[in-house]
Design a protein around this motif. Sequence first.
Motif, PDB file in Angstrom:
ATOM      1  N   ALA A 492     -13.611  -1.964  -8.818  1.00 35.41           N
ATOM      2  CA  ALA A 492     -13.136  -3.147  -8.088  1.00 35.41           C
ATOM      3  C   ALA A 492     -11.981  -2.805  -7.157  1.00 35.41           C
ATOM      4  O   ALA A 492     -11.798  -3.459  -6.118  1.00 35.41           O
ATOM      5  N   LYS A 493     -11.197  -1.790  -7.507  1.00 35.27           N
ATOM      6  CA  LYS A 493     -10.046  -1.414  -6.688  1.00 35.27           C
ATOM      7  C   LYS A 493     -10.448  -0.551  -5.492  1.00 35.27           C
ATOM      8  O   LYS A 493      -9.639  -0.323  -4.597  1.00 35.27           O
ATOM      9  N   LEU A 494     -11.680  -0.063  -5.486  1.00 40.71           N
ATOM     10  CA  LEU A 494     -12.182   0.714  -4.349  1.00 40.71           C
ATOM     11  C   LEU A 494     -12.854  -0.181  -3.310  1.00 40.71           C
ATOM     12  O   LEU A 494     -12.983   0.202  -2.145  1.00 40.71           O
ATOM     13  N   LEU A 495     -13.303  -1.339  -3.738  1.00 43.80           N
ATOM     14  CA  LEU A 495     -14.021  -2.254  -2.843  1.00 43.80           C
ATOM     15  C   LEU A 495     -13.060  -2.902  -1.855  1.00 43.80           C
ATOM     16  O   LEU A 495     -11.902  -3.168  -2.190  1.00 43.80           O
ATOM     17  N   PRO A 496     -13.523  -3.179  -0.621  1.00 44.02           N
ATOM     18  CA  PRO A 496     -14.852  -2.904  -0.052  1.00 44.02           C
ATOM     19  C   PRO A 496     -14.855  -1.660   0.841  1.00 44.02           C
ATOM     20  O   PRO A 496     -15.460  -1.655   1.910  1.00 44.02           O
ATOM     21  N   PHE A 497     -14.135  -0.610   0.436  1.00 49.91           N
ATOM     22  CA  PHE A 497     -14.047   0.612   1.235  1.00 49.91           C
ATOM     23  C   PHE A 497     -15.457   1.107   1.556  1.00 49.91           C
ATOM     24  O   PHE A 497     -16.243   1.399   0.651  1.00 49.91           O
ATOM     25  N   PRO A 498     -15.821   1.223   2.828  1.00 45.02           N
ATOM     26  CA  PRO A 498     -17.198   1.616   3.171  1.00 45.02           C
ATOM     27  C   PRO A 498     -17.528   3.035   2.690  1.00 45.02           C
ATOM     28  O   PRO A 498     -16.705   3.950   2.810  1.00 45.02           O
TER      29      PRO A 498
END
Length: 707
Positions: A492-498
Motif C-alpha cells: 500500500a505504501k508503494l502505490l500508485p508508483f507506476p
Amino acid sequence: MVIPVKIKPGHPFIANRLLLTLLLLTLFRTSDAKERPVRVACIGNSVTFGWGLNAPETTAYPSQLQQLLGATYIVKNFGHSGATVLSKGHNPYFRTRAFSNMMDFGPDIAVIHLGLNDTDPRDFPGYRDEFTPDYNRLIDTIKKKNPGVKIYICSLTPIFTGHSRFLSSTFTWYWELQEQIQNIAISNNLRIIDLHKVLHNRPDLFTDAATLHPNESGAAMIAKTVYQHLTGNFGGLQLPPLFTQNMILQRDEPIRIWGLANAGTPVSIKFMHMRRCVAAGYDGKWQVFFPASKGMHTPQEMEIHNEQKTIRLQNILIGDVWLCAGQSNMYFPLSQSTGGDRISAQANPARPLRLFNYTTLAETDNRVWTPEELKRANNLDFFSGSWATNTKAAASGFSAIGYTFGTEIMSKEQVPVGLIEVAVGGSPLISWVSRHALESNPLFAPAFKNWRQSDYLMQWCRARVDVNLKNATSVFQRHPYEPAYNFEAAIAKLLPFPIKGIIWYQGESDAENAELYQKLFPVFVTDWRKKWNKHLPFYYVQLSGINRPSWNHFRDTQRKLLADLGNSGMVVTSDLGDPEDVHYRNKIPVGLRLARLALNKTYHKNVTASGPMVRLIKTNGTEVQVCFDYAAGLKTADGKPLRGFQLVTAKGLFIPVTALIKNNAVTIRLPKATPVKKIAYGWEPYTNANLVNKDGLPASTFIKPLK
C-alpha cells in the motif's frame, strides 16, 4: 456649554484619535476572542462517545482533540451510543439528549461521524433511501442555528469481520452508506475527513470482539486526524518511501509526483527543465504530473519546495520498474546463490540498474520478537529502504532472482531498470492480499477471525507466529503472516508508483492446501492489478522439487492457474530444487527464465518464453500422443531416455511407462487389458523427469484425464 472647536485635517489630535480607536477595537476583539473560544461539536455515535473506554470523559476522541487544540477551542462530546442518522431508525440521533445539547451549544465547527448503526437490519433494509435526506436535514438544522458554522463530515470508521453480521449484511450496507456519505459531502460542498482510511488497517486499535469500537490509541488517531483537518497542520512536506536519491521512474507513462504538506500551502516541483506548482488540499494531499518520457540514461534532478523545506533528489533515471515480491526464495540473496559472487563482482554503479530493497524490520525466524519489534509491527512501520546504485554491496544483498532478471532485461532491452524487492520469508499468500479484497469475498473474509488458529494458514506458519509473538500483550498483535498484513505494511505504501510489471515467487507456505490457493491466487492477482489500475504483466515461479508430499499437486495447481490470469507466465524450476532444502542455491537460472517470459511477452522479443506446457492429449487406439506448447526441439535434458511419464489406472495406481519423443510430441503405448484414466508427468514431490525443449527449458508437472 460646549464650544465647538474646528480642527484642520492632519492635526495630531486626529491621528491620535484614529490610533486610539484602532487600539480599542483591537482590544475589544482580543477580549472577545478570549471570551469566545471556537466551539467544536463532535457529533456521533458510540465511537464518538467513547464506548468501551475506561474513562471516556478523558480518553474519547473529543477529549483528546481538546488537548491537541488547546485553550482557544472548546470541544464538546455529543456522541450517543447506538444513534442512527435515520429518523425512522431504531435510535434516531434527532431524538437524543446529545442532539438537543449540541443545538444549545451552537457550535462554530461541527464534526459529524454517524452512519455505523444505520447498517443495522432494523434500519437499512427498510429506510436506505432516507439516509441521505435525513443526513442533509441534520446538516441544515445545524446551519439554521448558526449560519456561519463550518461542518466536516466523516467517512465511517471500519467495521471489521469479527462483527456477528459482517457477512450476512453489514459489509455491503456499510459500503453503500460510505458512498452516500461521499455524495452528501459533494452536494453540500463540505470537507470530508476520511476516518476509514486512517483505521481500516489497524485492527489492533479496537477494543471489542466485534471490532467496532476504537481503544484509547484508536481514539487518539481519530483525534489527530480531525485536528489535522481543522488546523491544516499535516506535519509539513513529506514524500512516499519510493521517492529517494537514485530512483528510477517508469518510462512511457505520465510521471506522477505526490506527497503531503500542510493544507493550502504551495508546493513547487522542478524536474527535467519543467516546473509544476500546486497547493496542498484541505486533506494535506498534493500531486502533480509531468509528461511521459522515453527511457533516459542521463541522470536527472528533482527539486521539491514547500514552505521552508526543500528536498532535492539526484541521480534519477527513467526506464522500466519491476516489482520482485514473494517469500524466502525471492528474498534469497545473490551472495548466497550458486555463481552469485561472480555476478556481483561485475556490478558497476555506472550501469543503469537501480535497486530498492524494502527490507523487513524483523525476520520471521525462530525467535521471540522484542517489544520494539512488536510495537513497530502494530504501527505498520515494518519495511524500510531507499534506492541504491548497482554497487557490489547492493547487488550482493539483493534478491538473486530479481537481480538476474533485471540485469538481463537491462542488457537485452538497453533501458535503465529499477527493481523493487519486497519479500517476507515464510509469508502465506493471504498476507499479500488487500483487506478489502478479502473482506468482499465470502470465502476469505472469515480468515481474519482468530487467524492464529485458522486453517487458512498452514500449521507451520501458525507455529512460527506463536514463537515470534510469545511476548505480545495484545490479542490483536500484528504479524506479517496475518491476512492482509504485507499488503498494508508494504504494498500500500508503494502505490500508485507506476511499474512495468511483477515477478513473483511464493507458495511454499501454502503448498499443503493447493485447492484453497487455486481460489485465492486469482483474487490476489486481480487485486494488485486493480490497485495499480493496470492489467500488469504477472510472471510467477512454479515450486521446485523437494521431498514434501503435496508439492506435485501444488505445482500442477500453479500450472492450471495460467489459463485464467491473462498477461501472465510461469517459470518451471522442478529441475533446480534440492530434495531436502526448500532454499536451493541455484537461483540464477530462475531469474533468467523469468527474463525470458518478460522479453517474449512484454518486450515482444523472439525468444522462447517457457518450457513445454501440456496442451492436449490425443488417443489413437493403443497409443496416446501428448502435445505441448513451446515444444520446438523436444529432447531430454541429459541425453538419456525420457523419464517422468506415468499412467493412472482405473484403480488409481500409478504405472511408470516408456515414452518416446516423436515430431515434437510425446507418444505412449497403452497397456492391454488395463483401463487407463489419466496421464501424469513429473508426478513426484521431487522428480527426476527430464523433458525439455531446444532451449533446455523444462516441462511442467501435470496430470490430465485421458479422454
